[in-house]
Structures are given as C-alpha cells and as structure tokens.
Design an enzyme around this catalytic site. Sequence first.
Site, PDB file in Angstrom:
ATOM      1  N   LYS B 199      25.735  28.790  48.147  1.00  0.00           N
ATOM      2  CA  LYS B 199      24.905  29.895  48.626  1.00  0.00           C
ATOM      3  C   LYS B 199      23.421  29.647  48.347  1.00  0.00           C
ATOM      4  O   LYS B 199      22.581  29.906  49.217  1.00  0.00           O
ATOM      5  CB  LYS B 199      25.367  31.197  47.980  1.00  0.00           C
ATOM      6  CG  LYS B 199      26.743  31.629  48.514  1.00  0.00           C
ATOM      7  CD  LYS B 199      27.326  32.741  47.657  1.00  0.00           C
ATOM      8  CE  LYS B 199      28.653  33.240  48.211  1.00  0.00           C
ATOM      9  NZ  LYS B 199      29.337  34.117  47.224  1.00  0.00           N
ATOM     10  N   GLY B 297      34.190  41.164  49.761  1.00  0.00           N
ATOM     11  CA  GLY B 297      35.018  42.275  50.222  1.00  0.00           C
ATOM     12  C   GLY B 297      35.047  42.315  51.727  1.00  0.00           C
ATOM     13  O   GLY B 297      34.076  41.960  52.388  1.00  0.00           O
TER      14      GLY B 297
END
Lengths: 406, 406
Positions: B199, B297
């Site tokens: 990331k 999520g």
Amino acid sequence: MKIAVMGFGVVGSGVVKLIQKNAPVIRENTGAFLEVKRILDIRDFDGSEFAPLMTKSFSDIENDDEIEVVVETMGGLNPAFDFVSRCLKKKKHVVSSNKELVAQKGFELLALARENNVNFLFEASVGGGIPIIRPLSRCLAGNRIDAIAGILNGTTNFIMTKMIMERTDFSSALALAQKLGYAEKDPTADVEGLDACRKICILASLVFGNHIYPEKVHTEGITGITLADMELAERFGYVIKLIAQAKKLEDGRLYIIVSPALVPKESMLAPVNDVFNACLVQGDMTGDILLYGKGAGSSATASAVVGDIIDCADNLEKRKFFGWKEEKEGQIEDYLNIPVSLFVRVKNEKDARQKVESLFNGARIIESESKAELGFITGEEAEGALREKLSDSGLTVLSSIRVTSY
Amino acid sequence: MKIAVMGFGVVGSGVVKLIQKNAPVIRENTGAFLEVKRILDIRDFDGSEFAPLMTKSFSDIENDDEIEVVVETMGGLNPAFDFVSRCLKKKKHVVSSNKELVAQKGFELLALARENNVNFLFEASVGGGIPIIRPLSRCLAGNRIDAIAGILNGTTNFIMTKMIMERTDFSSALALAQKLGYAEKDPTADVEGLDACRKICILASLVFGNHIYPEKVHTEGITGITLADMELAERFGYVIKLIAQAKKLEDGRLYIIVSPALVPKESMLAPVNDVFNACLVQGDMTGDILLYGKGAGSSATASAVVGDIIDCADNLEKRKFFGWKEEKEGQIEDYLNIPVSLFVRVKNEKDARQKVESLFNGARIIESESKAELGFITGEEAEGALREKLSDSGLTVLSSIRVTSY
C-alpha cells in the site's frame, strides 16, 4: 488556461502565488497549464510584482473571453454574489472560497452554473486545505451519508485548546488568538459559531440534497464556556469542542445544530487541537471517516482553490450533478424535540446531590476539585423536556452542555 | 452503464450488493445508472440471487462490447494481470481493489490504460473505504507532497491495539483477530508487513511519480513486538504502531520503510485503533492532512470501488494524467544511511545505566515496572551507525524500535 482572481487578500494572493510557484508541477501532474491573467481588487498594489495584472474594474474580467475560470476570494455577499452570477452567465467557471456566499446563495449559483454548463466549485469554503467537499460528493457517491460532525472553525478550536492546556479563561485565550492572527479584531462570527454554522450548512446541503440556510440552524458560540466546565468535563473523560453537526432522522427530517459539546476522549475528534479542523462523516457503507487538517491559512486554502481550478480545466462541461436543490420547508426538526444527554454543572449546595440522584436516576456525579460544584451527565431525553426539568429542579445550574457520541 | 465484476469474494459481492441497493441514489446523485451484467468466478453460486449473472468464462466479459467497466476483485497476480490487461486492450475501464496487482504491475497497467484511452483506477486498493488515492491525485494536485505516513493494515493495528489495551501478548491477540475474522489463517502477509508495504508503494508511486516495487522497500512486521516494548514505550509517552512511511529527501531520493514505530501520544496517528486505518500526508501548501476510516471490510471497500466506477461513467476518456512513470533506478536510499532515533530496551544489568549514559549522552532513561529492564531513546543518527554502536555497547539489547515524529 487563463484565470482571473477577484479579491487579493490572504486567500487570493495565496492562490496567485501558488500558481506562480507550482505551475510546472501542476502541468506535469495534471496537464493543466494555469496562468493568472487578471486580479481584481479595489486597493492599490503599486509595489507588487503582480501590479501589471491588477484591475479595479470588474468588466475587465467579465468581458474577457479568454478568461475561463474566475476565482472569487473577496468574501462577503456583496458584490461577490453579483460578480459571481455575472461570471457564470458569461459561461466562466467560478471557484470560490467564500463560505458566506455559498451558505446564503449556493442554490441560486449552482442552478445558474448548471444553466450555463459551467462549474461553481467551493472546496476551499469548508475546512481550508482539507479535502472535504470533493470526497463527500465523489468518493462517497455510492454511500448514503447519515451524519456529519465537525470541528469546522479553527479560531474557536485554538481558543478552547489553549483554555484547557494552559488552564486559562476565555478572554485570555481570545487575546492570544488575536495576537497570533488566528482571531480577528471583531471575533464575533467565529466565537458566536456563525462561521461554523455556515460551513455545516454547506456540508449538510451537499449531503442531504436541499439548501439549508444558516439562520434556520440553532447556533451557540463558545463565549459561555468556562475553564471550570472544561476541567469538570475532563474528570468525566471528555473534552469540550465547538461541534457543528447534522444528522438525518428516521422520518427524513434533519437535526442540525452548532454548539459546544462534550466529546469522549477516545473520539477521533478529541485530539483535534489548535487551529486544526476535522470532519467526521458517517456513511452507511463506509462507517466512520475522518478528514483532518489545517482549516485556514493562505497556503492551505489556496491549495484547495487550485484543486478546484484543475477540476475545471479537466472537466469542462462536467459536474452536472454536483450541488443541491432548493430549500425544503419544514426539513429541520426543532432541536428541543431531539433526545440529547446533557453535562450539567451545579452548585454543590446542601441537598444538591440528593436532588440530582432523585431527578436523574443513575447519573454519575463528580465533585469539582474545590468541592464547591457538582457535575453530572443526564440520560437521553428530548432537550426541551430535559431543560425544563433542570430549571424546575431547584438546583443552581451553572452550565449545561450537550454530550455527543461522535 | 453495464459493469462486469471479476471475483465474487468479500469485496466483489459487496460491490454487486451495493450497486443493487444504492443504484437509485447513485443515479440521483451522479447521473450514472449502474447495472451489473456479468460476474466472473470459478466457484458455483447456485442458490444465489445473482446466479443468472455468473459465468466461469472470462471471454463472456472480454467479448461483450456492452460492458464498459470491469471491476477486478479477484486478488493475486494471476490471472488478474492477464484479465485486466485484456480488458484494457478491449477499451474497457478497469477498477481494481487488488493491491498486489497495483503494487507489482501498476506502471504497465496504467500505461496500457493510457494507450487505450480508458481508466485504470484503484481507490479501494489502499485504505478500504477511506478516500485516499483520489484526494492525493486530485485535491492535492496543487501541492508538492513531501511525506506520507500511515497505518495501512487493519489486522496488525487490531492486534497491536489489543496487546496494549488488554495487556496481552502477540499470539493471543493474533488468535483473537483470527477468531473475529480480522486475520487470515495464514496471517503472514499482514503480520510481516507485506500488505502495508504494497500500500505504501502504491501511494508513494502516485505521489512521487515513479513506480516503487515492494521488494525494494525495507519491511519489518510486528511479530517481534512484545507487550514489554509497548508498556515501556507508554512510559515515554508513545504508542507503537506499524507505520508505513515514504519521504522525499533533499537530494530527491526517497526514504521508504515499513516497520513498527513509536508514535507520540499527541500524534493524530496515536488514537487510530482496532481495524481502522489512517494516512497522514504532508504537503508544502496544506501542511498535515489526515485521512481516517475503515481500512477493510466488504461494504467500505465496495464503496470505494463504486466511487471509481462512477468516475468512469462521468469521465469517459479522462484521467489522462493519473498514474506514474516507470521505476527510477537508485531512487530509494538505503535506510541504514538515514538518521533515525531509536527506542531501545535493554537488560538492567549492573553497569547498564552508565553505559547508556556514556554512549547516548542526554538520553532519557526509564526503568521498566519490574526494574529488570531499562528503556531509552537515542538522538538522531544514521541508522546503520546507531545499530553498530548498540551492538558494540556491551548492553543486552532486548529490542530497538524506530521513533517517528509524525
């Protein structure tokens, strides 16, 4: 792309300087070649390197077809509203940092922009350099946003930070803020909450879809907040912040209010100190999102303006769906009908503790350090009823401040 | 606009459900009418309401000219890279949540997208539902970004939060994370820092302009961090977090590293707990900006994917300047040459305190609660030299962890 800047104050001059400094970087990163062609200001700037660009005549901008984007950093409603309207009618994009203009005239100007197939953008009107307006309108487009709560005024946040950190009173902290240039000589718009109110109106209009006017929003400033409130709140595990919040109720109406409020120490809003701002957004898909940064200042705000200018360069004839509709009458619920919990500070008189215990069953009660006062936090009840109960209680109420769960 | 989704796992199914649920809202807010036409997955979903859309054959997507946007949520490099490349060549926009793909193949895919005049977007690859990629590339376009530091992995942040809050050790906290579904059975990619590394590589590539490959970045996980480290760091006023950071050095080269690090309690990164992520961005104009929210999520990540899809709907043939160039050889400075300050925990042996005092003049020294250990924080020095000094010191070093000032 040729740009005009109206208003060569803190933000306007920041925009001109930023474009001058970063034009090559901007060109490389975005393909947009920005060039300031005209600067409108009623003042003289003879010595300035930008003197050749200065004009006192709005028609030099209005009638110059080469100018595609106009930046409005004049502030105030007049003549900004007239000038911006006329620029939009001339099919020029307008980028504004003027929260008063957007909060009061946003709907009209957005409609005018749409009619003329140009953009009216205002990232810089809320939260200075923090990206808020664009994330709300774009990244979160797939979300239903349920609530927003923010620390949207840097001046009051600075004052409140100083009060608790340096254990000083409101007026000393205000004087320091003025000395450092964080507060104006007349600090009314900041300390009375009006500035934060304009900003939450802009955000709530954007998120909930209809124009919300500041005068319809119950707004309390921080002038009544004392160090005693802060110290006692601290013992309960809270900090006091000026919170601007808007929330969709189950019936589709809105709860929107600006006031000092207790924020739990664990909240991401609690460590937002000094002149920093933050905006907490609750989406049905994303959960909590926080956007934090410098809420004011020449460079930060200018960077938000330039972001909008680049959007205009990139998206000619785009952003058709950016904005909101006209006011919806009766959309805002009376805040006194909304259940809240209050933090109350009372005189520790003879039977004060018993009164609190019998009226507010189960409330946690904490004495002030001097033991002269009691603090307690009520359960949730409609605010009007709660305040009536308090005023009928026989307690000597020194202050009562809303408690948030954000 | 017709969409295909490749990979019907947590994120892919979230995207399909979000579009189904919020399509009317999205249409009203953005003008985009989204419709999922095909879902690619090798598994069977016979009972699912989406069964009629399912296919196991990529060619059903590749050869369907009605499909304008392809969502890639398969994860992994293969066959994702092949499929995405072929979609781009067929002039379909691609939206990906696949950080491995973007970190390893971003440059090639961005170039391919440009050649074919379509978008390759990946907001969801970093920070789940937090708007990061778009603000970095758009709102901050007028800024020079100097540094980024983030908590970019929710699993490790959950583990570290539990360790200190519940005074437990790494393996118990990991077991809890696994039980709650926050950590995979094989947690290697998370706990060894690889996920955070991918990331930060994506963010640093975007911000600094050249592709940075994960294997070039010094990466340390959290498996060596003990509760004893955390408790002693706490006494110095710090929390320990897995920090991924990238910074432009004065000579234009980059310092980029992923490792546990001490963060001051006052930092906006300190209260980022549980599975939440946050990214701190330092711009020359904006100052510090923090973007915070749920880093993973189904719903949150899906909302980021949908934001990108809407961008494709709105910006056909746009985003020409989004992305980065090929790797710049020698761009990354050896981390051992960079000045850092270290938090060191040593055995409190007979002359340990004197040794620390003579080697690290002025270092603050704090005993562990048991008095069996000493902690101290060194001044800034090139990391290699500092580590050499430590290993020659005669001290029994139990751990040494970088200290950040973010």
